[in-house]
Design an enzyme around this catalytic site. Structure first.
Site, PDB file in Angstrom:
ATOM      1  N   ASN A 157      44.222  33.927  43.755  1.00 17.72           N
ATOM      2  CA  ASN A 157      44.846  33.206  44.858  1.00 17.72           C
ATOM      3  C   ASN A 157      45.848  32.187  44.332  1.00 17.72           C
ATOM      4  O   ASN A 157      45.660  31.660  43.230  1.00 17.72           O
ATOM      5  CB  ASN A 157      43.770  32.482  45.686  1.00 17.72           C
ATOM      6  CG  ASN A 157      42.934  33.461  46.489  1.00 17.72           C
ATOM      7  OD1 ASN A 157      43.428  34.470  46.966  1.00 17.72           O
ATOM      8  ND2 ASN A 157      41.658  33.150  46.645  1.00 17.72           N
ATOM      9  N   CYS A 179      41.198  41.669  48.674  1.00 19.92           N
ATOM     10  CA  CYS A 179      40.469  40.507  49.196  1.00 19.92           C
ATOM     11  C   CYS A 179      39.299  40.993  50.032  1.00 19.92           C
ATOM     12  O   CYS A 179      39.431  41.948  50.802  1.00 19.92           O
ATOM     13  CB  CYS A 179      41.400  39.641  50.040  1.00 19.92           C
ATOM     14  SG  CYS A 179      40.605  38.184  50.747  1.00 19.92           S
ATOM     15  N   HIS A 180      38.151  40.320  49.912  1.00 18.22           N
ATOM     16  CA  HIS A 180      36.945  40.782  50.604  1.00 18.22           C
ATOM     17  C   HIS A 180      36.708  40.096  51.945  1.00 18.22           C
ATOM     18  O   HIS A 180      35.677  40.341  52.580  1.00 18.22           O
ATOM     19  CB  HIS A 180      35.715  40.610  49.705  1.00 18.22           C
ATOM     20  CG  HIS A 180      35.469  39.192  49.279  1.00 18.22           C
ATOM     21  ND1 HIS A 180      34.764  38.876  48.153  1.00 18.22           N
ATOM     22  CD2 HIS A 180      35.836  38.011  49.809  1.00 18.22           C
ATOM     23  CE1 HIS A 180      34.697  37.560  48.022  1.00 18.22           C
ATOM     24  NE2 HIS A 180      35.334  37.023  49.016  1.00 18.22           N
ATOM     25  N   HIS A 216      43.973  35.895  54.172  1.00 13.47           N
ATOM     26  CA  HIS A 216      43.153  34.772  54.630  1.00 13.47           C
ATOM     27  C   HIS A 216      43.509  34.311  56.042  1.00 13.47           C
ATOM     28  O   HIS A 216      42.905  33.369  56.557  1.00 13.47           O
ATOM     29  CB  HIS A 216      43.220  33.594  53.652  1.00 13.47           C
ATOM     30  CG  HIS A 216      42.528  33.857  52.357  1.00 13.47           C
ATOM     31  ND1 HIS A 216      42.806  33.160  51.203  1.00 13.47           N
ATOM     32  CD2 HIS A 216      41.574  34.762  52.015  1.00 13.47           C
ATOM     33  CE1 HIS A 216      42.058  33.602  50.209  1.00 13.47           C
ATOM     34  NE2 HIS A 216      41.307  34.589  50.692  1.00 13.47           N
TER      35      HIS A 216
END
Length: 467
Positions: A157, A179-180, A216
Site C-alpha cells: 500500500n 487486495c483481500h 479500499h
C-alpha cells in the site's frame, strides 16, 4: 517453468520484500499446501538477515512430511539476481519504519484529522506514497531490464499508486494489485446468508459479485447467492441490526484493532444503495472528516477502531520473536489456508485453471467508463494462461463518482510530487482530501504537510532536500 501431469515445476518467483514477517509467511504456507506448483523462491530484501530467516523458514516447510508444495528458498544479494529469469515477481514491502508511520498517522491529529489506518488515503497515505513510489520506480526499471515478461503481483500500500507507478515507468509491464478487502465483504454476506436462511458453511466464493471502485473504496452493485439477489437480504438485515451491526464469529471489534461491526458499511448502503466492499477502517478514510472519523468518540460509536502505530510497534516485536522461533525450528507454522487468492491467480496465469477475481489495474479497458482511463481501478477480471482480461464493471452512480474523484485526482497529484520532489502537488492533495477539507486553515494544512515531509525526509530522494 515446466509442465507435466497438470503440474508446473521449476517455477521461478522473485519476492521483493522477502524478509516480511507476516505476508511472506502467508504466501509460503499457501504454497506449501498446493501440490500443483513447485520451483524456487528468490528472496530479496534490504534487510538481508530477515530474508535469510525466511529462507530457513521456507526450506523447513519444504522438508516437512506434511507439506505437498515443495519449494527451494534462497536469499539474493541484489535485485538483479532475484529478478533474472523470474516468471513471477511478488512485491510486499514496508516503506520506511513505523517511526515514519507514527508521523503519517498521528501528526494530523493536531489539526483534528483522525486516521484509522493511514496507509492509503488521507495525509498519511500521501506521505507514505512519497516514500514508496521512488522505490517502485526502481522496481519497474529493474523488472524492465531483468524480467520484462514476468507477471508482477503487488501487495504493497498505497495499492493504487504503487500499480500506477509501475505502469507509468514501464507501460508494457504485466502488473496487478491484489487486495483481500473484497473477500472480507463476501464473508459478511456469507454470514448474513447463513443467519437468514439457516444454511451452514457457505463458501464465500459462491457469493457472486460485481466489483467497481478503487482500492479500499470498492463497491458491489450486484451480489447473489445461488440465484438469490442479496441486496434485499442485506437491506432487511441492516434494518433489523443497524445499531449492533454484524459481528463475525471469529472477530470482535471491541478487542481487535483490525475488526469492525460493519456499521459504516451499513450506513453507506442506506445512503448510496451499493454495498461498500472494504473494512470500515479503510472506508471511513475516504469520506469527509466530519463523518465517521470526526473524533475518537465518533469512531467508537461506529464500532471500529483507530489502529495506532504504538500497537503496530508492539506487534512487530512479537513477530520478530516469532521469526526467530520459526527460523530455529522452535515453532512450526500451522498448515491452514489463508483464504487469499494469490496462489490461485498464479496457477491460473500458468494455465492450470481459470479464475474470476478482483484486481487492481489501469482503467485503460474502461472497465468503469465514467472514471478516467488513467485511474487504477478495482474490478473483476478473468485470469487464464498468461492473460488477465478485465471485465466491464459498468459506470459508477454519479453520487459515488463524486466521492471517488477527489481520491483519483490525488493519485495524480501524489505521483507528480513523488516523481518531481515538488511540495506544491502535496499541498494540493492535502487540501483536496475529504478528511482534511474544512478541518483547518490552508496555512495550517500546508504547515502540516511540510512537517510530515520533514519527518520522513530520511526515506525521500535527495531532490526533496533541495526543495
Amino acid at each position: 517453468m515446466k509442465y507435466a501431469n497438470d503440474k508446473v515445476t521449476d517455477l521461478q518467483i522473485a519476492y521483493i520484500g522477502g524478509g516480511s514477517r507476516g505476508w511472506a509467511w502467508t504466501f509460503m504456507t499457501d504454497l506449501s499446501m498446493d501440490a500443483s506448483l513447485s520451483g524456487t523462491i528468490r528472496l530479496y530484501d534490504i534487510d538481508r538477515q530477515a530474508a535469510h530467516n525466511n529462507e530457513s523458514i521456507g526450506n523447513h516447510l519444504t522438508d516437512r512430511d506434511d507439506t505437498v508444495g515443495k519449494w527451494h528458498y534462497t536469499t539474493c544479494d541484489t535485485i538483479k539476481e532475484a529478478l533474472t529469469g523470474a516468471d513471477f515477481v511478488v512485491i510486499s514491502i514496508l516503506p520506511g519504519t513505523f517511526d515514519e508511520m507514527q508521523s503519517d498517522v498521528h501528526l494530523p491529529e493536531r489539526l483534528g484529522i483522525w486516521q484509522s489506518v493511514g496507509d492509503t488515503a488521507g495525509p498519511g497515505g500521501t506521505i507514505r506514497a512519497l516514500r514508496t513510489l521512488p522505490m517502485f520506480v526502481e522496481f519497474a526499471n529493474a523488472i524492465k531490464e531483468y524480467a520484462p515478461d514476468a507477471w508482477v503481483i503487488n501487495y504493497t500500500n498505497p495499492m493504487s499508486l504503487c500499480v500506477k507507478t509501475l505502469y507509468h515507468v514501464f507501460p508494457e509491464i504485466k502488473a496487478f494489485g491484489c487486495c483481500h478487502e473484497v473477500f472480507g465483504t463476501q464473508k459478511v454476506l456469507k454470514g448474513i446468508c447463513e443467519e437468514t436462511f439457516g444454511i451452514k458453511d457457505i463458501d464465500r466464493r459462491d457469493i457472486i459479485i460485481n466489483v467497481l471502485g478503487i482500492n479500499h473504496f470498492t463497491w458491489f452493485d450486484q451480489a447473489s447467492y445461488k440465484g438469490i439477489d442479496l441486496f434485499p437480504v442485506y437491506r432487511d438485515y441492516i434494518d433489523a441490526h443497524f445499531e449492533e451491526g454484524f459481528n463475525e464469529p471469529d472477530q470482535n471489534w471491541a478487542n481487535s484493532t483490525f475488526a469492525c461491526a460493519h456499521r459504516v458499511k451499513f450506513d453507506l448502503f442506506r445512503r448510496y444503495g451499493l454495498i461498500a466492499a472494504a473494512g470500515d477502517r479503510h472506508l471511513a478514510e475516504f469520506m469527509p472528516g466530519d463523518e465517521y472519523l470526526k473524533d475518537p468518540e465518533t469512531v467508537t460509536s461506529w464500532k471500529f477502531g483507530l489502529t495506532t502505530v504504538d500497537w503496530r510497534k508492539e506487534d512487530l516485536k512479537k513477530r520478530l520473536d516469532r521469526s526467530a522461533r520459526l527460523a530455529s525450528g522452535e515453532e512450526e507454522i500451522e498448515l491452514k489456508p489463508s483464504g487469499e487468492e494469490g496462489i490461485l491467480l498464479i496457477k491460473a496465469l500458468c494455465g492450470l485453471t481459470r479464475v474470476v477475481s478482483n484486481v487492481n489495474i489501469p482503467n485503460t479497458g474502461l472497465q468503469i467508463p465514467n472514471l478516467p482511463a488513467s485511474a487504477v481501478v478495482e474490478t473483476n477480471a478473468v485470469f487464464s494462461r498468461d492473460s488477465i482480461k478485465p471485465l466491464i464493471a459498468g459506470a459508477v452512480p454519479s453520487d459515488l463518482r463524486a466521492l471517488l474523484m477527489p481520491h483519483i485526482e490525488n493519485h495524480e497529484y501524489t505521483l507528480e510530487a513523488a516523481l518531481t520532489c515538488n511540495r506544491e502537488p502535496v499541498y494540493k492533495a492535502f487540501l483536496n482530501d475529504p478528511l482534511v477539507k474544512g478541518r483547518a486553515s490552508e496555512a495550517d494544512v500546508k504547515q502540516l504537510a511540510d512537517d510530515m515531509i520533514e519527518n520522513t525526509m530520511q526515506y525521500l530522494p535527495d531532490g526533496w532536500k533541495n526543495n
